[in-house]
Each structure stands twice: as C-alpha cells, then as structure tokens.
Design an enzyme around this catalytic site. Structure first.
Site, PDB file in Angstrom:
ATOM      1  N   MET A  25     -76.023 -44.699  30.989  1.00  0.00           N
ATOM      2  CA  MET A  25     -76.126 -45.998  31.650  1.00  0.00           C
ATOM      3  C   MET A  25     -75.088 -46.082  32.785  1.00  0.00           C
ATOM      4  SD  MET A  25     -77.371 -48.728  28.863  1.00  0.00           S
ATOM      5  CE  MET A  25     -75.810 -49.133  28.137  1.00  0.00           C
ATOM      6  N   HIS A  32     -69.283 -38.476  29.051  1.00  0.00           N
ATOM      7  CA  HIS A  32     -70.555 -38.089  29.689  1.00  0.00           C
ATOM      8  C   HIS A  32     -70.445 -36.686  30.288  1.00  0.00           C
ATOM      9  CE1 HIS A  32     -70.674 -42.625  30.230  1.00  0.00           C
ATOM     10  NE2 HIS A  32     -71.802 -42.404  29.579  1.00  0.00           N
ATOM     11  N   LYS A 144     -70.082 -40.754  19.384  1.00  0.00           N
ATOM     12  CA  LYS A 144     -69.568 -42.128  19.268  1.00  0.00           C
ATOM     13  C   LYS A 144     -70.695 -43.070  18.812  1.00  0.00           C
ATOM     14  CE  LYS A 144     -68.620 -44.979  22.754  1.00  0.00           C
ATOM     15  NZ  LYS A 144     -69.251 -46.263  22.378  1.00  0.00           N
ATOM     16  N   GLN A 148     -77.296 -43.969  16.949  1.00  0.00           N
ATOM     17  CA  GLN A 148     -78.262 -43.819  18.047  1.00  0.00           C
ATOM     18  C   GLN A 148     -78.847 -42.411  18.036  1.00  0.00           C
ATOM     19  OE1 GLN A 148     -78.059 -45.249  22.345  1.00  0.00           O
ATOM     20  NE2 GLN A 148     -77.032 -43.277  22.540  1.00  0.00           N
ATOM     21  N   SER A 181     -67.546 -46.624  28.585  1.00  0.00           N
ATOM     22  CA  SER A 181     -67.603 -47.368  29.858  1.00  0.00           C
ATOM     23  C   SER A 181     -67.063 -48.773  29.662  1.00  0.00           C
ATOM     24  CB  SER A 181     -69.047 -47.439  30.352  1.00  0.00           C
ATOM     25  OG  SER A 181     -69.610 -46.154  30.382  1.00  0.00           O
TER      26      SER A 181
HETATM   27  O1  PAF Z   1     -76.040 -44.221  25.045  1.00  0.00           O
HETATM   28  C1  PAF Z   1     -76.452 -44.743  26.101  1.00  0.00           C
HETATM   29  O2  PAF Z   1     -75.791 -44.732  27.140  1.00  0.00           O
HETATM   30  C2  PAF Z   1     -77.808 -45.423  26.103  1.00  0.00           C
HETATM   31  O3  PAF Z   1     -78.070 -46.042  24.895  1.00  0.00           O
HETATM   32  C3  PAF Z   1     -78.960 -44.485  26.512  1.00  0.00           C
HETATM   33  C4  PAF Z   1     -79.153 -43.358  25.511  1.00  0.00           C
HETATM   34  C5  PAF Z   1     -78.692 -43.895  27.888  1.00  0.00           C
HETATM   35  C6  PAF Z   1     -80.282 -45.259  26.569  1.00  0.00           C
HETATM   36  O4  PAF Z   1     -80.225 -46.299  27.490  1.00  0.00           O
END
Ligand code: PAF
Length: 274
Positions: A25, A32, A144, A148, A181
């Site tokens: 995002m 990242h 983290k 997800q 972020s």
């Molecule tokens: O982890 C993230 O930054 C978001 O949940 C993702 C996987 C990019 C989906 O929008």
C-alpha cells in the site's frame, strides 16, 4: 523500471514472465524492501504494486490519512532493481465499486476478524485482482501480518489460483518495534513506548516455552501493556496453522497481539516451535 497504471498494460508486460510479486500500500520501508529483494533473487523479474485499497479499511479507520509518497516509493523500488510497478487508481481496480467481492475463508474470523469486520474480504478481493493482473509465480508477504498471510494462502488454495505464497520475517527497528508505514503517526512519547508490544510478545514466548499456561501468559501480558498506556484489543496464544486458541502449546505456536497506543493501532506477533 516500468510503471503501469492500466491493468491491461501491466498484464501484457507480465504475460509469460516468471515473476516474484510484492503487493504493497506504499509509503515503503525496509520491511517492503526485504520482500522486494527476495522477489528479485528468487525469480526472473520482480514486480511490486502500490495501491491503498479502500475495501480493506473500516469506516472509522485511517483510509483518508494513510501516508503516501509515490515519487519516494518509485525511487526506492528503482534502486532495488524492481522491473515493473503497478500503480492503479481506485477507478481502475474497482470500476463498478465493490460490486463483486471475495469472501475470505474461516482463517479470517478470529483475531483481526473480531475487531476489523470485512477487512480480510477487502484484502482477498484486492489480492485476487492483483494476482489476476500480474499473474505472478510467487507472492511475498511480511510476517507482521501473519494472519493476512494465512488468509491469502487459504484463498489461493481454495480458489486454485496457482500462486506460491511466501511469508518473510518481520523487519524491526533497533529497539524491536516492527517497521510499519503507520509508525509515522506516533508522537515522540508514543514512539518510545511502542517497542513494549514486542517485548511483551517475547516475554510471553519465554514463559510458554517454560511451560506456563497460555491464559495466564495472556493475562499478564495484557496487564503489563495496559499499565504502560496501551489499549489492548487482543493478546492471544494460538496454533500457527489453524489460529485456534491452545490450552497446551505444542508444535508451531503463534502469539499475536493488537493494541492502540494513542490513536495508532499496532499489530505484531511471534511464531515459534514448542
Ligand atoms: O499488507 C498490505 O500492505 C495490504 O494488506 C496488501 C496485501 C497490499 C493488500 O492491500
């Protein structure tokens, strides 16, 4: 480095390539970049996406305030040797609004699911769209957001998406705070306290390995965090495979927590084997 805003152009470029994909995002940090390096090392080409996905934010959450700096992000990705970046608009990914969505599976229900209803439906919907456009061989996610990762893996298996889903270690500041972020939201005082969440998780891991009961460990950790100004949503010992609570830790164990410090919500976890 190619930068595509249109799905058809991104797809045409990606077609037939063996790509490692890092969906983000934006407002990138070392976490990242560690995923991007892995994608680059393990595949012919590395692709990243930058898209703040409205569908995964609740009405009282920080969609409008979410930090962004596209030029800075693109510079960082170019320096890492990323081959292509997909930066679609909301209109491009959701031309008809949220008409057709993915319903996340059972692994989305506990933990974050209890406090962010619909969040993982939004994540799965956008990740499915991004996978369809980018057609990656392998996609990389940070530990983290461990739940997800599991929810996306569950979707990929159930919908036969044919993408390898890889989880990579959380990257931390020197004092233990997980890079995020959202760390820019902290006041100086909050920033000093923020690493205590990770300290509590490590302490919990130590106690569980010593054989202490999960419920006691959870309660002690919550108390410690509340005394230090956190508003804890959950601090839970669970199976790292099923996310079910455990009464006697065995095998791969997850300790996951979410707590507010001021207005900022932190999530973090540890995974270990007992
Ligand atoms: O982890 C993230 O930054 C978001 O949940 C993702 C996987 C990019 C989906 O929008």
């Amino acid at each position: 480095m190619w930068v595509f805003k249109q799905s058809n152009q991104m797809s045409a470029w990606a077609h037939g390539k063996n790509s490692g994909f890092v969906p983000t995002m934006g407002f990138l940090h070392e976490g990242h970049l560690s995923l991007v390096r892995r994608a680059k090392n393990e595949n012919d080409v590395a692709v990243a996406s930058i898209f703040v996905n409205p569908a995964q934010f609740g009405p009282a959450e920080d969609f409008d305030a979410y930090p962004h700096d596209l030029d800075r992000d693109l510079n960082m990705l170019e320096k890492e040797g990323v081959d292509a970046v997909f930066t679609p608009s909301v209109q491009e990914l959701y031309p008809n609004g949220p008409e057709i969505t993915v319903r996340a599976g059972p692994l989305s229900l506990p933990l974050e699911g209890q406090f962010r209803p619909g969040h993982f439906d939004g994540v799965c919907t956008v990740v499915k769209k991004l996978f369809d456009v980018v057609q990656p061989e392998t996609a990389y996610f940070g530990q983290k957001d461990f739940q997800q990762f599991l929810v996306i893996q569950e979707m990929v298996q159930s919908m036969k998406l044919g993408v390898n889903v890889v989880v990579c270690p959380t990257i931390r500041e020197i004092d233990g705070l997980a890079k995020s972020s959202r760390n820019v939201y902290f006041s100086n005082q909050e920033r000093k306290k923020a690493p205590l969440l990770y300290s509590a998780l490590r302490e919990a891991e130590k106690k569980l390995v010593q054989g202490k009961k999960p419920r006691h460990v959870e309660n002690e950790a919550k108390l410690f965090l509340e005394e230090n100004g956190f508003r804890v949503q959950y601090f839970r010992v669970a199976s790292a495979e099923t996310l079910e609570p455990v009464s006697k830790p065995e095998g791969r164990v997850l300790v996951a927590a979410a707590a507010f410090l001021g207005k900022t919500r932190l999530v973090d976890n540890v995974v270990f084997v007992v």
